[in-house]
Structures are given as structure tokens and as C-alpha cells.
Write an enzyme that holds these catalytic residues in place. Sequence first.
Site, PDB file in Angstrom:
ATOM      1  N   VAL A 132       0.854  -1.184   0.000  1.00  0.00           N
ATOM      2  CA  VAL A 132       0.000   0.000   0.000  1.00  0.00           C
ATOM      3  C   VAL A 132       0.889   1.233   0.000  1.00  0.00           C
ATOM      4  CG1 VAL A 132      -1.760   1.304   1.276  1.00  0.00           C
ATOM      5  CG2 VAL A 132      -1.836  -1.204   1.246  1.00  0.00           C
ATOM      6  N   ARG A 138      -3.044   2.232   6.771  1.00  0.00           N
ATOM      7  CA  ARG A 138      -3.973   2.292   7.907  1.00  0.00           C
ATOM      8  C   ARG A 138      -5.307   2.941   7.527  1.00  0.00           C
ATOM      9  NH1 ARG A 138       1.122   3.163   9.807  1.00  0.00           N
ATOM     10  NH2 ARG A 138       1.849   1.670  11.382  1.00  0.00           N
ATOM     11  N   LYS A 140      -7.575   0.929   5.522  1.00  0.00           N
ATOM     12  CA  LYS A 140      -8.365  -0.233   5.083  1.00  0.00           C
ATOM     13  C   LYS A 140      -8.082  -0.670   3.643  1.00  0.00           C
ATOM     14  CE  LYS A 140     -10.855  -0.738   8.876  1.00  0.00           C
ATOM     15  NZ  LYS A 140     -10.792  -1.958   9.715  1.00  0.00           N
ATOM     16  N   ALA A 142      -5.495  -2.431   2.487  1.00  0.00           N
ATOM     17  CA  ALA A 142      -5.074  -3.833   2.493  1.00  0.00           C
ATOM     18  C   ALA A 142      -6.245  -4.763   2.775  1.00  0.00           C
ATOM     19  CB  ALA A 142      -3.962  -4.044   3.518  1.00  0.00           C
ATOM     20  N   ASP A 169       5.980 -10.086  12.684  1.00  0.00           N
ATOM     21  CA  ASP A 169       5.191  -8.981  12.140  1.00  0.00           C
ATOM     22  C   ASP A 169       3.759  -9.117  12.655  1.00  0.00           C
ATOM     23  OD1 ASP A 169       3.960  -6.987  10.714  1.00  0.00           O
ATOM     24  OD2 ASP A 169       4.919  -7.475   8.802  1.00  0.00           O
ATOM     25  N   ALA A 171       1.480  -6.892  13.333  1.00  0.00           N
ATOM     26  CA  ALA A 171       0.455  -6.073  12.681  1.00  0.00           C
ATOM     27  C   ALA A 171      -0.101  -6.785  11.452  1.00  0.00           C
ATOM     28  CB  ALA A 171       1.030  -4.717  12.295  1.00  0.00           C
ATOM     29  N   TYR A 176      -4.311 -10.249   8.732  1.00  0.00           N
ATOM     30  CA  TYR A 176      -4.694 -11.496   8.079  1.00  0.00           C
ATOM     31  C   TYR A 176      -5.688 -12.285   8.934  1.00  0.00           C
ATOM     32  CZ  TYR A 176      -0.560 -10.469   5.245  1.00  0.00           C
ATOM     33  OH  TYR A 176       0.363  -9.867   4.425  1.00  0.00           O
TER      34      TYR A 176
END
Length: 232
Positions: A132, A138, A140, A142, A169, A171, A176
Site C-alpha cells: 500500500v 492504515r 483499510k 489492504a 510482524d 500487525a 490477516y
Amino acid sequence: MDRKFLVSKEQFGYLVSEFGWKVRRLVEEEDEMRRVTQVQAEAFHVPVVLFNDLFFEFFKAEVFSGLVYKLRNSPPDRYACLVAVPADALNTKLESPQGLVGVADVTVLRDEVVLRHLEGAGEYLYVSGIAVSKDFRRRKVASVLLKACDMLSLLWGFDYLSLWAYEDDFAAQKLYTNAGYRVVSGDSPWITSWIGRKRRVLMIKRSTSGTSDKSSYKKFPCPIHLNLNHIQ
């Protein structure tokens, strides 16, 4: 539903529109392909102390070459580069490559390491190359890209999606997990310690976009693809 209609629908229309973004397939024109390359290169490039700009240009050229290879050597229902754009892009300016804010790759694979976790599946959709633009993180983007990948699993007739995430990772793993993926395994410790690579975890999702008549879907041999997996 007729498979030709489904393929046509996802190739020429939008797969998902949500949170102010909509996702479609890449337009195979040089300007948009280079914008995709820029977004992914910025996300995946590891800065170096000296000559960083030069190394970045080399890396970007490598990413572009990989994209061209996949587009030229993959049937349209074996590989897709998905791009996210603003949902209110109603004019040609906003629909231009400059309006592109996110990217994801979706590839049909049959890796035994993954298949052992997929009951009754001979192939699956592999999600990778998620990136992104830094000004739109941050927001949305993704999440909408992941939902579009799920929609492809319906259109192409696959029950499972998979991806790899770095173990540290948190975050990315949270993103996911919120999208329905679950950790099922990880890299062997001896591999990561010997090579010095960060450990990855394998995450699997069963498609939830809907149901389809998969008996009419013919599967093809899978080409080799570059393996990019990163989330911003």
C-alpha cells in the site's frame, strides 16, 4: 453461473468496493504497470547505507521485470495483479495510474508444503506482493485487497487461499487474522537459523465469498512466479 461470465466480470469490472476503495485487475499498460512497480518497490526495498537510490532503481527494475514475466506467461485464471483505487474515481484523472493506492498478487499454486494442510485440494490461491502506498496506509486498503482476493477464489473456483507472514510482524498477522486466515505451520527453525532469514508462518483461509460449481473448472499446470509477500 457460467465460468466465462465470471472471468469476464472480474477481468473488466471491480471485484470489491468498500471503505472508500475499489479493486480491479491491473490494466496491462506501461504507465499503470510502472505505478504498480513503484508501490511494490517502495514497500519491499530494504534501504542500504551507501548508494541507496541506485540500489532502489535496480530493485524497481527487477520488480517490473517480474511483473512483465508473470503477465506474459500466465493464463488469465492462473495469475492476477489486483490494484486498489479510490471508490469515487469518476473521471480519467482519478482513474489514472496516479490514483492507484494498493497492489496484491494472486497466483494458483500447488506446493505440497501448503497442500498438506488443505483437505481435498489439489491447488489453492497464493496471495503475495501486498503493498500500500505510504500515504494511504492504515486506511483499510489492504483489507479491501484481501477481500478482492477472496472474491477471486469464488470466481476461479478454489476453496482455499494461503499466504506467508513474518512471525514477528504482529500487525500483518492481525490484519490477516481479521480477514479469516489462521496460522497452520511455520518455517523450520534450522532453516531460519542456518540461513539467517526471519522465520515465516503459513496462514490459510477457506474461501467464504460464496459457493460455485467447481466441477466445471479446469486446472492447468502452474508456472514459476517470484515470491513477494509483505504488508504495509
